[in-house]
Design an enzyme around this catalytic site. Structure first.
Site, PDB file in Angstrom:
ATOM      1  N   ASN A 191       0.825  -1.221   0.000  1.00  0.00           N
ATOM      2  CA  ASN A 191       0.000   0.000   0.000  1.00  0.00           C
ATOM      3  C   ASN A 191       0.859   1.272   0.000  1.00  0.00           C
ATOM      4  O   ASN A 191       0.672   2.165   0.844  1.00  0.00           O
ATOM      5  CB  ASN A 191      -0.989   0.008   1.168  1.00  0.00           C
ATOM      6  N   GLU A 214       2.596  -6.133  -4.358  1.00  0.00           N
ATOM      7  CA  GLU A 214       1.536  -5.204  -4.740  1.00  0.00           C
ATOM      8  C   GLU A 214       1.847  -3.783  -4.264  1.00  0.00           C
ATOM      9  O   GLU A 214       2.164  -3.574  -3.093  1.00  0.00           O
ATOM     10  CB  GLU A 214       0.231  -5.722  -4.121  1.00  0.00           C
ATOM     11  N   GLY A 291     -10.133  -6.420  -3.173  1.00  0.00           N
ATOM     12  CA  GLY A 291     -11.247  -6.310  -2.238  1.00  0.00           C
ATOM     13  C   GLY A 291     -11.100  -5.061  -1.399  1.00  0.00           C
ATOM     14  O   GLY A 291      -9.988  -4.574  -1.171  1.00  0.00           O
TER      15      GLY A 291
HETATM   16  C1  NPQ Z   1      -5.773  -3.437  -0.775  1.00  0.00           C
HETATM   17  N1  NPQ Z   1      -7.670  -4.364   0.553  1.00  0.00           N
HETATM   18  O1  NPQ Z   1      -5.714  -4.394  -1.517  1.00  0.00           O
HETATM   19  C2  NPQ Z   1      -6.957  -3.204   0.167  1.00  0.00           C
HETATM   20  C3  NPQ Z   1      -6.763  -2.130   1.073  1.00  0.00           C
HETATM   21  C4  NPQ Z   1      -7.707  -1.854   2.163  1.00  0.00           C
HETATM   22  C5  NPQ Z   1      -8.358  -6.547   1.251  1.00  0.00           C
HETATM   23  O2  NPQ Z   1      -6.180  -5.781   1.433  1.00  0.00           O
HETATM   24  C6  NPQ Z   1     -11.390  -0.402   5.236  1.00  0.00           C
HETATM   25  C7  NPQ Z   1     -11.865  -0.247   3.963  1.00  0.00           C
HETATM   26  C8  NPQ Z   1     -10.133  -0.904   5.433  1.00  0.00           C
HETATM   27  C9  NPQ Z   1     -11.076  -0.578   2.863  1.00  0.00           C
HETATM   28  C10 NPQ Z   1      -8.050  -1.717   4.530  1.00  0.00           C
HETATM   29  C11 NPQ Z   1      -7.292  -5.532   1.097  1.00  0.00           C
HETATM   30  C12 NPQ Z   1      -9.333  -1.233   4.339  1.00  0.00           C
HETATM   31  C13 NPQ Z   1      -9.809  -1.070   3.046  1.00  0.00           C
HETATM   32  C14 NPQ Z   1      -7.279  -2.043   3.427  1.00  0.00           C
HETATM   33  C15 NPQ Z   1      -8.977  -1.386   1.972  1.00  0.00           C
HETATM   34  O3  NPQ Z   1      -4.898  -2.609  -0.861  1.00  0.00           O
HETATM   35 MG    MG Z   2      -3.704  -3.444  -2.453  1.00  0.00          MG
END
Ligand code: NPQ
Ligand code: MG
Length: 367
Positions: A191, A214, A291
């Site tokens: 992230n 990622e 997601g």
């Molecule tokens: C990603 N999702 O792929 C995101 C980031 C993410 C499943 O890892 C609240 C709402 C908390 C949305 C934390 C996963 C969150 C969110 C992480 C999205 O980068």
């Molecule tokens: Mg991600």
């Protein structure tokens, strides 16, 4: 179809456990739920994937509500008739709000497909009736706690593990899990937590046979990802940087990414998602469905997309129970590592209205 009214509702759902990423720790999910009712009386549902705060992307719930009420909805209502296929074009002049736009397009599409008695999966071109599930695992307080959480998911049947990483929680965490599970499909998600100078450090992940890294760098740093891709052997996969078909084309042309994570909210909707999927198939690039801690409403639609043939890697399409004690729809339950793709008309699920009302924080109806 003709729009009769739109309901904008925010709900609040606690998470079963805190979810820590490089941008913060979430303990609950605030979600904007959109309901569009057309002149036939058919209701279409969607959720907006924006978080409460602009930490993952520039969008946030209150901003999306403002954008929808002030600009997006008036533009749509100005049309005597609207088809889901025209929503993106009508909203194009407004330069912000992929997630807000996606939620409107999806709710309109749900109502339109229900009237036409067609499932979202078959409309989008799905070829699978069930999809393989991966799971995203937050940053833990220590390696043992991480191991316990991963074990619970492996035991539940998840077919791919994704570890959230950040500087100080990366090589050791991956090494620990790889030793416990020498063969499990494993990947990491930063992230945006690293910088262009971290190439040598991230190359230390190469020995762990990861599927991908990622979004290591800033969402705007396409060149940085291209440079990093020359320093690390593990494939780079962009998430936050891919906000449209155009950005996917650019990132591929610049060799900044060799795998793509498609999140419909982030790219403006399911129709744009199919275009990116088609580009990836043409370019022989693996894609997978991301997601955003969706409720059953968003999860249902994501499964329809993930059932397209180019989605060759397991997605973050986890079971409802990964995030919520109770979902707002009939829960999605994993069987043998798969979730079943809904096949009823539209997104194929309806919210449990009693539960939805009980967790509603705000509601506005616009006619
Ligand atoms: C990603 N999702 O792929 C995101 C980031 C993410 C499943 O890892 C609240 C709402 C908390 C949305 C934390 C996963 C969150 C969110 C992480 C999205 O980068
Ligand atoms: Mg991600």
């Amino acid at each position: 179809m003709k729009i009769k009214e739109i309901e904008l509702r925010t709900i609040h759902l606690p998470l079963v456990r805190p979810f820590r990423t490089s941008f913060g720790t979430q303990t609950s999910r605030e979600v904007l739920i959109v309901k569009v009712t057309n002149k036939n009386g058919t209701a279409g549902w969607a959720e907006c994937v924006a978080m409460s705060e602009p930490l993952y992307s520039p969008e946030y719930v209150a901003g999306c509500i403002d954008l929808i009420k002030r600009f997006l909805l008036p533009a749509l209502i100005a049309k005597p008739e609207i088809k889901a296929e025209d929503v993106a074009t009508v909203l194009k002049p407004f330069l912000a709000g992929q997630m807000a736009k996606a939620s409107l397009e999806t709710a309109i599409l749900d109502a339109q497909l229900k009237d036409g008695k067609v499932s979202l999966a078959s409309y989008l071109g799905a070829t699978k009736s069930k999809v393989e599930c991966g799971v995203s695992v937050g940053i833990a307080s220590n390696l043992e706690a991480l191991g316990n959480e991963v074990k619970s998911y492996v035991d539940a049947g998840y077919r791919r593990i994704k570890l959230k990483i950040e500087p100080g929680w990366d090589i050791e965490a991956v090494k620990y899990i790889r030793n416990l599970y020498p063969d499990i499909p494993l990947q990491v998600d930063a992230n945006q937590a690293y910088s262009r100078n971290d190439g040598k450090h991230l190359a230390r992940l190469d020995e762990f046979n990861l599927l991908l890294i990622e979004q290591p760098l800033d969402e705007h740093d396409i060149l940085g990802h291209a440079l990093l891709a020359k320093e690390v052997k593990t494939p780079i996969c962009l998430d936050e940087s891919i906000v449209s078909l155009q950005s996917a084309e650019d990132a591929l042309a610049l060799k900044a990414t060799t795998i793509i994570n498609i999140k419909p909210g982030r790219v403006g909707g399911y129709l744009e998602s199919v275009k990116i999927h088609d580009l990836c198939v043409k370019s022989k690039i693996p894609v997978w469905c991301g997601g955003m801690l969706e409720t059953g409403i968003g999860r249902a639609a994501n499964l329809a997309l993930a059932a397209l043939p180019g989605f060759t890697l397991p997605g973050d399409t986890s079971a409802s129970a990964r995030y919520f004690k109770q979902d707002i729809t009939t829960p999605f339950v994993m069987e043998d590592g798969y979730l079943t793709v809904p096949n009823k008309p539209g997104i194929g699920v309806e919210p449990d209205m009693d539960f939805l009302e009980s967790i509603t924080r705000s509601k506005e109806v616009i006619r």
